[in-house]
Scaffold this motif. Sequence first.
Motif, PDB file in Angstrom:
ATOM      1  N   UNK A  29       0.832  -1.294   0.053  1.00 37.25           N
ATOM      2  CA  UNK A  29      -0.022   0.163   0.066  1.00 37.25           C
ATOM      3  C   UNK A  29       0.944   1.356  -0.065  1.00 37.25           C
ATOM      4  N   UNK A  30       2.178   1.284   0.415  1.00 33.99           N
ATOM      5  CA  UNK A  30       3.132   2.377   0.585  1.00 33.99           C
ATOM      6  C   UNK A  30       3.740   2.180  -0.803  1.00 33.99           C
ATOM      7  N   UNK A  31       3.221   2.329  -1.796  1.00 30.88           N
ATOM      8  CA  UNK A  31       3.876   2.388  -3.160  1.00 30.88           C
ATOM      9  C   UNK A  31       3.746   3.720  -3.737  1.00 30.88           C
ATOM     10  N   UNK A  32       4.645   4.263  -4.174  1.00 27.14           N
ATOM     11  CA  UNK A  32       4.720   5.736  -4.596  1.00 27.14           C
ATOM     12  C   UNK A  32       3.912   5.826  -5.979  1.00 27.14           C
ATOM     13  N   UNK A  33       3.677   4.726  -6.612  1.00 22.30           N
ATOM     14  CA  UNK A  33       2.953   4.945  -7.928  1.00 22.30           C
ATOM     15  C   UNK A  33       1.473   5.138  -7.383  1.00 22.30           C
ATOM     16  N   UNK A  34       0.986   4.526  -6.152  1.00 23.09           N
ATOM     17  CA  UNK A  34      -0.412   4.618  -5.765  1.00 23.09           C
ATOM     18  C   UNK A  34      -0.472   6.309  -5.179  1.00 23.09           C
ATOM     19  N   UNK A  35       0.500   6.446  -4.179  1.00 21.31           N
ATOM     20  CA  UNK A  35       0.171   7.836  -3.639  1.00 21.31           C
ATOM     21  C   UNK A  35       0.418   9.027  -4.434  1.00 21.31           C
ATOM     22  N   UNK A  36       1.480   8.972  -5.325  1.00 22.14           N
ATOM     23  CA  UNK A  36       1.834  10.212  -6.123  1.00 22.14           C
ATOM     24  C   UNK A  36       1.665   9.986  -7.798  1.00 22.14           C
ATOM     25  N   UNK A 104       7.939   2.132  -6.864  1.00 24.13           N
ATOM     26  CA  UNK A 104       7.786   1.303  -5.658  1.00 24.13           C
ATOM     27  C   UNK A 104       7.916   1.949  -4.239  1.00 24.13           C
ATOM     28  N   UNK A 105       8.161   1.158  -3.145  1.00 27.98           N
ATOM     29  CA  UNK A 105       7.964   1.545  -1.882  1.00 27.98           C
ATOM     30  C   UNK A 105       9.233   2.013  -0.971  1.00 27.98           C
ATOM     31  N   UNK A 106      10.377   2.077  -1.717  1.00 27.24           N
ATOM     32  CA  UNK A 106      11.575   2.547  -0.953  1.00 27.24           C
ATOM     33  C   UNK A 106      11.502   4.012  -0.233  1.00 27.24           C
ATOM     34  N   UNK A 107      10.737   4.900  -1.161  1.00 27.88           N
ATOM     35  CA  UNK A 107      10.815   6.187  -0.819  1.00 27.88           C
ATOM     36  C   UNK A 107       9.084   6.600  -0.771  1.00 27.88           C
ATOM     37  N   UNK A 108       8.961   7.328   0.309  1.00 25.97           N
ATOM     38  CA  UNK A 108       7.394   7.933   0.365  1.00 25.97           C
ATOM     39  C   UNK A 108       7.296   9.411   0.657  1.00 25.97           C
ATOM     40  N   UNK A 109       7.575  10.252  -0.567  1.00 29.26           N
ATOM     41  CA  UNK A 109       7.430  11.511  -0.468  1.00 29.26           C
ATOM     42  C   UNK A 109       7.535  11.776  -2.060  1.00 29.26           C
ATOM     43  N   UNK A 110       7.318  12.953  -2.254  1.00 28.90           N
ATOM     44  CA  UNK A 110       7.323  13.634  -3.682  1.00 28.90           C
ATOM     45  C   UNK A 110       8.246  13.037  -4.341  1.00 28.90           C
ATOM     46  N   UNK A 111       9.669  13.359  -3.886  1.00 27.32           N
ATOM     47  CA  UNK A 111      10.705  12.834  -4.440  1.00 27.32           C
ATOM     48  C   UNK A 111      10.967  11.349  -4.087  1.00 27.32           C
ATOM     49  N   UNK A 112      11.116  10.705  -5.210  1.00 26.17           N
ATOM     50  CA  UNK A 112      11.500   9.208  -4.921  1.00 26.17           C
ATOM     51  C   UNK A 112      12.543   8.561  -6.076  1.00 26.17           C
ATOM     52  N   UNK A 113      13.601   9.519  -6.287  1.00 30.62           N
ATOM     53  CA  UNK A 113      14.687   9.184  -7.012  1.00 30.62           C
ATOM     54  C   UNK A 113      15.167   7.700  -6.936  1.00 30.62           C
TER      55      UNK A 113
END
Length: 292
Positions: A29-36, A104-113
């Motif tokens: 559920x904490x996937x960047x694709x889903x949130x941002x 994916x889930x390694x980073x959870x903020x606007x930036x997710x390089x």
Amino acid sequence: MALLPFDDRDGFIWFDGKLVPWRDAKLHVLSHGLHYASCVFEGERAYGGEIFKCTEHSQRFKTSAELLDFVVPYSIEELDAAKREVVKANGKPDSYVRPVAWRGSEMMAVAAQNATIHVAIASWEWPSMFDPATRMKGIRLDIAEFRRPDPKTAPCRSKAAGLYMICTISKHKAERKGYADALMLDWQGRVAECTGANVFFTRDGALHTPIADCFLDGITRRTVIDLAKKRGIDVQERRIMPDELPSFNECFICGTGAEVTPVAEIGPNRFTPGNISRTLIEEYATAVRPHA
Ligand SMILES: Cc1ncc(COP(=O)(O)O)c(C=O)c1O
């Protein structure tokens, strides 16, 4: 009719490099694709076991991701092979094919390089996007309130999940009013496209379609233009304002999902599916079938 949920089906999904049982193709559920909305996808169709314009779709998939500042970590050849593997494994020669790539889930903020890029490919049977019983009579379109955005405000050449937010809202609104879909104008008030398909009109034997400068230049759209030109039909890609709608005779929409579908109504405007629509429906149906 009971819905068959998309997470509870038999079959296989290609997930990060290998086929997995359908129900095991999960993400956190904490996937960047889903949130941002760092997510792009494709929609393709296999006919008789062969994916129509397979490589063009793989190229667009890679380009869509690059426009969102990430790289799909597979080559065009690898993607083509993976799609074919999925269609074969699911055993349905006529099916819809859905590649999707997301951060994916390694980073959870606007930036997710440094988030890992994931890729999945599913395929399923989807005979018709619109009710087959009424489709050939022409579907009815509402006119959406949301407009396709200015290319300076969004990466509009990308088949990016985030750009579909306004499509889902518009389509839901249209369906609630009894329409099959909605025609969207663009940020300048010009006719643009539908929520998941491009649009064409006819007048005096010629085909008219908006210039795809702020919405998806569909692979089906380009195929239809080629087929029409081969038939000697004049094709005009140009700015079309909504006040021109009453002057057109025929209208159809086209896309991988919609294929070529006649339109009978757009708001108060009426169209009669005629010879040009019928010809292009048939030509497209022939073009997509594998040739011996
Ligand atoms: C918004 C939108 N426009 C146009 C199209 C048509 O594109 P294509 O013909 O490549 O499927 C699609 C997808 O089918 C779409 O989702």
